[in-house]
Design an enzyme around this catalytic site. Structure first.
Site, mmCIF file in Angstrom:
data_model
loop_
_atom_site.group_PDB
_atom_site.id
_atom_site.type_symbol
_atom_site.label_atom_id
_atom_site.label_comp_id
_atom_site.label_asym_id
_atom_site.label_seq_id
_atom_site.Cartn_x
_atom_site.Cartn_y
_atom_site.Cartn_z
ATOM 1 N N LYS A 107 5.268 9.623 8.426
ATOM 2 C CA LYS A 107 4.890 9.168 9.684
ATOM 3 C C LYS A 107 6.048 9.797 10.706
ATOM 4 C CE LYS A 107 2.589 5.249 7.736
ATOM 5 N NZ LYS A 107 1.197 5.136 8.452
ATOM 6 N N ASP A 145 9.508 2.935 -1.035
ATOM 7 C CA ASP A 145 8.538 3.696 -0.165
ATOM 8 C C ASP A 145 8.870 3.270 1.340
ATOM 9 O OD1 ASP A 145 4.663 3.709 0.001
ATOM 10 O OD2 ASP A 145 6.355 4.485 1.236
ATOM 11 N N TYR A 202 0.917 -1.298 -0.135
ATOM 12 C CA TYR A 202 -0.052 -0.167 -0.036
ATOM 13 C C TYR A 202 0.859 1.181 0.015
ATOM 14 C CZ TYR A 202 -3.285 3.305 1.521
ATOM 15 O OH TYR A 202 -4.277 4.519 1.817
HETATM 16 P P1 KE4 Z 1 -1.041 8.488 4.370
HETATM 17 O O1 KE4 Z 1 -1.207 9.232 3.006
HETATM 18 O O2 KE4 Z 1 -1.870 7.717 4.905
HETATM 19 O O3 KE4 Z 1 -0.098 9.618 5.273
HETATM 20 O O4 KE4 Z 1 0.608 7.540 3.676
HETATM 21 C C1 KE4 Z 1 -0.086 6.595 2.857
HETATM 22 C C2 KE4 Z 1 1.112 5.518 2.918
HETATM 23 C C3 KE4 Z 1 2.231 5.307 1.761
HETATM 24 N N1 KE4 Z 1 3.372 4.502 2.013
HETATM 25 C C4 KE4 Z 1 2.986 3.237 3.117
HETATM 26 C C5 KE4 Z 1 4.030 2.158 3.065
HETATM 27 C C6 KE4 Z 1 2.061 3.520 4.155
HETATM 28 O O5 KE4 Z 1 1.886 2.472 4.983
HETATM 29 C C7 KE4 Z 1 1.133 4.336 4.026
HETATM 30 C C8 KE4 Z 1 -0.092 4.588 4.983
HETATM 31 N N2 KE4 Z 1 0.044 3.721 6.117
HETATM 32 C C9 KE4 Z 1 -1.538 3.139 6.503
HETATM 33 C C10 KE4 Z 1 -1.241 2.185 7.687
HETATM 34 N N3 KE4 Z 1 -0.908 0.773 6.971
HETATM 35 C C11 KE4 Z 1 -2.183 4.499 7.107
HETATM 36 C C12 KE4 Z 1 -3.257 4.188 8.287
HETATM 37 C C13 KE4 Z 1 -4.565 4.737 7.536
HETATM 38 O O6 KE4 Z 1 -4.913 4.523 6.482
HETATM 39 O O7 KE4 Z 1 -5.386 5.075 8.246
#
Ligand code: KE4
Length: 439
Positions: A276, A248, A153
């Site tokens: 994060k 990523d 993801y």
């Molecule tokens: P955000 O747009 O949610 O800040 O980041 C996207 C993203 C990009 N790349 C990786 C490897 C990620 O894990 C994420 C977002 N992680 C999820 C949890 N697995 C966010 C939690 C959520 O969607 O509420």
């Protein structure tokens, strides 16, 4: 032996009232789908505050937190130095729409820690970081296809929503409505840890793939570490094929050590995305790479990307202070050792209670998959018993332990988690496995 958190009927009257009010005006009562607990059942949490390794809900219930804002809170909640820095900066205003020295400072800390990043651009979410990196890759290579991995993801930008992990895997969404077919066709998917499939796609789409994007340690199908040689193999294939390698590190950046996970694999990305931890819980993400590549981005180049709150001074201060705290000698060794003990203890508890499960863990990331076969990619991850995971989640929550509300996410250990917390968690897990075994 640490005391086992006792299972108790937890009262959440006020949380329920707030959630019901929220459901009327927030879609599903949440601002991100996984928080709705749809795949694990039970009532979503309403959190009032966090401190260290604990969260406290609106009814005052104390929870040992292994979600840690999905990995952002590596220091734990409300770290005094970070909170002080944010409070100080807030006195000076929260956003100016012009550059500050804080952006230069945080950029300097990151580019020094990750040499493959010569230039960096701050954005406000991981989605923005990966979306911009993909656009840059397409603009720089003049190619249109992106190759990602099933179960990984990279945020919710249109190009990344096919066969993605995290929230889509949690809700069982394979292909997302609203993404035009013409665009979806430009995203190719290969199984994680399968270089043969990558080679095959490159020969099928010769000179058409702009970039491969990968989580260096997959954490959005649950934790799946890269097989030995997988990342190096990807690097070799992309170089040979004239495609860029986007790594990523939104989850893994500054989690495994003070830098990027790719450095531990002795691999250098063309573009790296971060998020994060570098914001310490405030909205900071970034993408970066060689100056030559990054100079394609406006205002120097013609690949456009912008953002009102990009490089926000409050968020920059939180990130600077967080990274400063992470340079404390021995900090990563302590976090990773506690996580290792947790993983070992869970494996032992599974064996002792006869529950079929796999614990994949690396650094301070871990996932307990309820399946009897090793989990090495999305296909094997999906063989897990998600109903049993839901039962385990609820049993642990009733014992005051907050795990990811999805089989396809990671548990995050922070610097605030103590050896005693680990012991309590293992004891609660053993109790929960016994309850599951009883039916
Ligand atoms: P955000 O747009 O949610 O800040 O980041 C996207 C993203 C990009 N790349 C990786 C490897 C990620 O894990 C994420 C977002 N992680 C999820 C949890 N697995 C966010 C939690 C959520 O969607 O509420």
């Amino acid at each position: 032996m640490s005391a086992t958190p006792t299972k108790s009927k937890v009262e959440r009257r006020r949380s329920r009232e707030i959630f019901e009010r929220g459901e009327k005006i927030l879609v599903g009562g949440v601002n991100s789908p996984v928080r709705a607990f749809r795949s694990v059942g039970g009532e979503p949490l309403i959190i009032e505050r966090g401190s260290g390794q604990y969260l406290y809900d609106a009814d005052g219930n104390k929870l040992l937190d292994y979600v840690c804002s999905w990995g952002a809170m590596l220091l734990g909640h409300a770290h005094p130095a970070v909170t002080r820095a944010i409070a100080e900066q807030a006195q000076r205003g929260t956003s100016y729409g012009a550059t500050t020295e804080l952006e230069v400072e945080l950029a300097g800390m990151i580019t020094q820690a990750i040499p493959s990043i010569e230039k960096i651009r701050f954005v406000s979410s991981g989605t923005e970081a990966t979306m911009s990196a993909a656009r840059l890759a397409r603009g720089a290579t003049k190619r249109d296809f992106i190759l990602k991995f099933e179960g990984c993801y990279h945020g919710h930008a249109d190009s990344f929503l096919s066969q993605a992990g995290s929230g889509l895997a949690t809700l069982g969404i394979a292909e997302c409505p609203g993404v035009p077919q013409a665009l979806a066709e430009l995203t190719l998917n290969a199984p994680y840890n399968n270089l043969g499939a990558v080679e095959q796609l490159f020969s099928q789409y010769k000179d058409k793939i702009a970039a491969v994007i990968i989580e260096p340690i997959a954490a959005n199908m649950g934790v799946v570490p890269p097989a030995s040689g997988f990342l190096k193999g990807l690097r070799e294939i992309t170089k040979r094929q004239g495609a860029l390698l986007i790594i990523d590190e939104v989850i893994t950046g500054f989690r495994m050590h003070f830098g990027a996970a790719q450095q531990l694999a002795l691999v250098e990305a063309d573009l790296t995305t971060l998020g994060k931890i570098i914001g310490g819980g405030l909205p900071v993400a970034a993408y970066g790479g060689s100056a030559e590549l990054m100079n394609h981005i406006a205002p120097l180049g013609s690949v456009y990307q912008a953002g009102t709150l990009a490089g926000n001074p409050l968020a920059m201060r939180a990130g600077i202070e967080t990274l400063r705290q992470l340079t404390r000698p021995g900090l990563y060794d302590a976090i990773n050792e506690r996580a290792r003990l947790l993983a070992e203890g869970l494996r032992q508890a599974l064996a002792e209670t006869g529950i079929a499960g796999q614990v994949n863990s690396t650094g301070s990331l871990a996932t307990l998959f309820f399946t009897d076969a090793p989990v090495t990619d999305y296909t094997s991850a999906k063989r897990s018993d998600t109903k049993r995971y839901a039962r385990f989640f609820r049993e642990m929550l009733d014992r005051g332990i907050f795990l990811a509300p999805s089989q396809f996410e990671a548990a995050f250990v922070s610097a605030a988690h103590t050896a005693e917390n680990v012991g309590q968690t293992i004891a609660a897990a053993r109790d929960s496995f016994e309850a599951i075994a009883r039916g």
